[in-house]
Design an enzyme around this catalytic site. Structure first.
Site, PDB file in Angstrom:
ATOM      1  N   HIS A 295     -10.687   9.950   8.373  1.00  0.00           N
ATOM      2  CA  HIS A 295     -10.520   8.498   8.381  1.00  0.00           C
ATOM      3  C   HIS A 295     -10.020   7.924   9.707  1.00  0.00           C
ATOM      4  CE1 HIS A 295      -9.828   4.492   6.932  1.00  0.00           C
ATOM      5  NE2 HIS A 295      -8.514   4.577   7.033  1.00  0.00           N
TER       6      HIS A 295
ATOM      7  N   HIS B 247      -8.301  10.322   4.832  1.00  0.00           N
ATOM      8  CA  HIS B 247      -7.993   9.329   3.810  1.00  0.00           C
ATOM      9  C   HIS B 247      -8.153   9.975   2.443  1.00  0.00           C
ATOM     10  CE1 HIS B 247      -7.862   5.684   1.428  1.00  0.00           C
ATOM     11  NE2 HIS B 247      -7.482   5.026   2.500  1.00  0.00           N
TER      12      HIS B 247
ATOM     13  N   GLU C 114       0.837  -1.185   0.000  1.00  0.00           N
ATOM     14  CA  GLU C 114       0.000   0.000   0.000  1.00  0.00           C
ATOM     15  C   GLU C 114       0.877   1.243   0.000  1.00  0.00           C
ATOM     16  OE1 GLU C 114      -2.893  -0.177   3.106  1.00  0.00           O
ATOM     17  OE2 GLU C 114      -3.685  -2.107   2.464  1.00  0.00           O
TER      18      GLU C 114
ATOM     19  N   ARG D  86      -0.412   9.118   3.146  1.00  0.00           N
ATOM     20  CA  ARG D  86      -1.786   9.594   3.018  1.00  0.00           C
ATOM     21  C   ARG D  86      -1.930  11.105   3.159  1.00  0.00           C
ATOM     22  NH1 ARG D  86      -4.850   4.844   6.482  1.00  0.00           N
ATOM     23  NH2 ARG D  86      -4.794   3.271   4.838  1.00  0.00           N
TER      24      ARG D  86
ATOM     25  N   ARG E 238      -0.460   8.078  10.055  1.00  0.00           N
ATOM     26  CA  ARG E 238      -0.380   6.623  10.142  1.00  0.00           C
ATOM     27  C   ARG E 238      -0.002   5.993   8.814  1.00  0.00           C
ATOM     28  NH1 ARG E 238      -3.948   2.446   9.101  1.00  0.00           N
ATOM     29  NH2 ARG E 238      -5.719   3.848   8.777  1.00  0.00           N
TER      30      ARG E 238
END
Length: 443
Positions: free
Chosen positions: A328, A225, A110, A267, A363
């Site tokens: 998010h 997000h 990811e 992100r 994160r």
């Protein structure tokens, strides 16, 4: 009511904590809504695992880079080193992760990861993990599960927690005396107009910590997000277009269908790029192209995402999908040590409610489930180690008034405002670039 250990929340951290506590301890787990109505069930992408020692330095560096170097390095080390044992434990409870034809675990990648180290189950990894944890907890004779039961406050005296005040399913108020209390009550998404979170997750743990002067950390560290399904319809919850899509090759385009950024940025940085492009183009969304993912991979790995697109009139195998950032994840929260203990004795916090510093300012994808599980187990282990030191005060529980909790709607408003005010105040001291008002506009 009396119990040995009271756990507030039925997400993966609360359930795993219950499973790791001794069978001779009476445990009560309460859930504000249904047992399956936790953000743990909504996690799509996956869960990280240290494949072997050769990946340690890279995994560690990726986590710190995403967190802008503000991570607690010891917490990060604990999480990474504990990952394999946690995965083996989850498999023993029945969690099924994707495997190749020879039965070996398969790994995906990811955004902001430099290697494939993420285990997954289709695009519902959180549900796969949490549902099996719930099944395991339901089999335990020493655990009582109560749904539609809300923590209204904790009961404390002289900075020692003795339990909680709860609103029961029928609306009545009840006090529960407990040797230990664990706050596993989720994040703050319900405070936002648009969020991938369930709307009932409104930062109750943080609000109560503020009320009792329990230490907090990084309360304004809120993750947006970058990609959720854009819809003109008002929705209770924004549908997540998983980070894994971009990990598998999905591209982002502007209004002219031109690629404008590196899709694998962390992100927060990718979100900034999307906002800039939307502002420049005067659009409400950008396009995500899933056609760059091999069709068989898209249909097999992301069946629920594909179905959501189809249900909303878009065939992602033939056309691009409109996406927009939304609130998010909460990296801040109640400050805890490396065994999830708060600044109040006999009170622990785990999962999104807690802040042990693993995530830093932002994160890294698929670290949330792992971090929640690792530090939930450490909380359970610490309770066991120090159980002989528990202090009791039945009078403190008896004296705790219930009158202040009669008006539930007023209490909700007060708690929500307290959290919002704390976020805004912290933003003035340690700004991350987007105030709470701008977040409401942006999301």
């Amino acid at each position: 009511m009396k119990t040995d250990i009271l756990i507030i929340g039925s997400g993966c951290s609360g359930l795993y904590c219950a499973l790791k506590l001794p069978r001779d301890r009476k445990i009560l787990v309460i859930s504000k809504e249904g047992f399956e109505d936790s953000d743990s069930y909504l996690a799509q992408g996956g869960i990280c695992m240290l494949k072997d020692e050769s990946d340690y330095d890279s995994y560690f560096a990726d986590t710190l880079k995403a967190g802008h170097g503000e991570n607690d390095k010891e917490s990060v080390d604990i999480m990474i080193r504990s990952s394999r044992a946690v995965i083996e434990d989850l498999i023993s409870y029945g969690a099924r992760f994707q495997r190749d034809s020879e039965g070996n675990l398969m790994f995906t990648r990811e955004g902001a990861h430099s290697d494939n180290r993420i285990l997954f189950h289709d695009d519902v990894t959180g549900k796969e993990i949490t549902s099996h944890l719930l099944e395991a907890v339901k089999k335990l004779d020493n655990v009582t599960l109560m749904d539609y039961t809300t923590m209204e406050d904790i009961i404390e005296k002289d900075n020692i927690c003795y339990g909680a005040v709860m609103r029961m399913k029928d609306g009545s108020l009840e006090k529960c005396e407990a040797d230990y209390t664990v706050l596993a009550c989720g994040g703050i998404g319900g405070l936002f107009r648009h969020s991938t979170n369930y709307t009932h997750l409104t930062g109750d743990g943080v609000a109560i910590a503020l009320k009792h002067k329990i230490e907090l950390k990084n309360v304004n560290y809120i993750q947006i997000h970058p990609t959720t399904f854009y819809s003109e319809k008002p929705e209770d919850r924004s549908f997540l277009m998983s980070e894994s899509l971009r990990g598998e090759g999905a591209k982002l385009y502007d209004k002219n269908m031109r690629r404008f950024t590196n899709e694998l940025l962390p992100r927060d940085l990718l979100t900034q790029e999307i906002y800039k492009k939307m502002k420049k183009d005067g659009t409400k969304f950008v396009w995500e192209d899933l056609r760059t993912i091999p069709r068989d991979v898209l249909l097999k790995h992301f069946p629920n995402i594909v179905q959501h697109c189809l249900d909303n009139g878009i065939d992602p195998t033939k056309e691009c999908v409109p996406v927009v950032p939304a609130q998010h994840y909460y990296m801040g929260g109640i400050k805890v040590n490396h065994v999830s203990g708060t600044s109040m004795k006999q009170l622990y916090a785990v999962g999104e409610t807690a802040c042990n510093g693993v995530h830093g300012r932002n994160r890294l994808a698929s670290n949330s489930l792992l971090e929640s599980l690792v530090f939930a187990k450490r909380a359970a282990d610490d309770m066991v180690e120090h159980y002989s030191e528990v202090m009791k005060d039945e009078q403190a529980v008896t004296d705790a008034p219930l009158e202040a909790f009669v008006n539930d709607e007023r209490l909700k408003a007060e708690y929500g405002q307290a959290v919002t005010d704390a976020i805004e105040e912290e933003e003035k001291v340690n700004p991350i670039g987007i105030t709470i008002e701008k977040r409401y506009e942006a999301c």
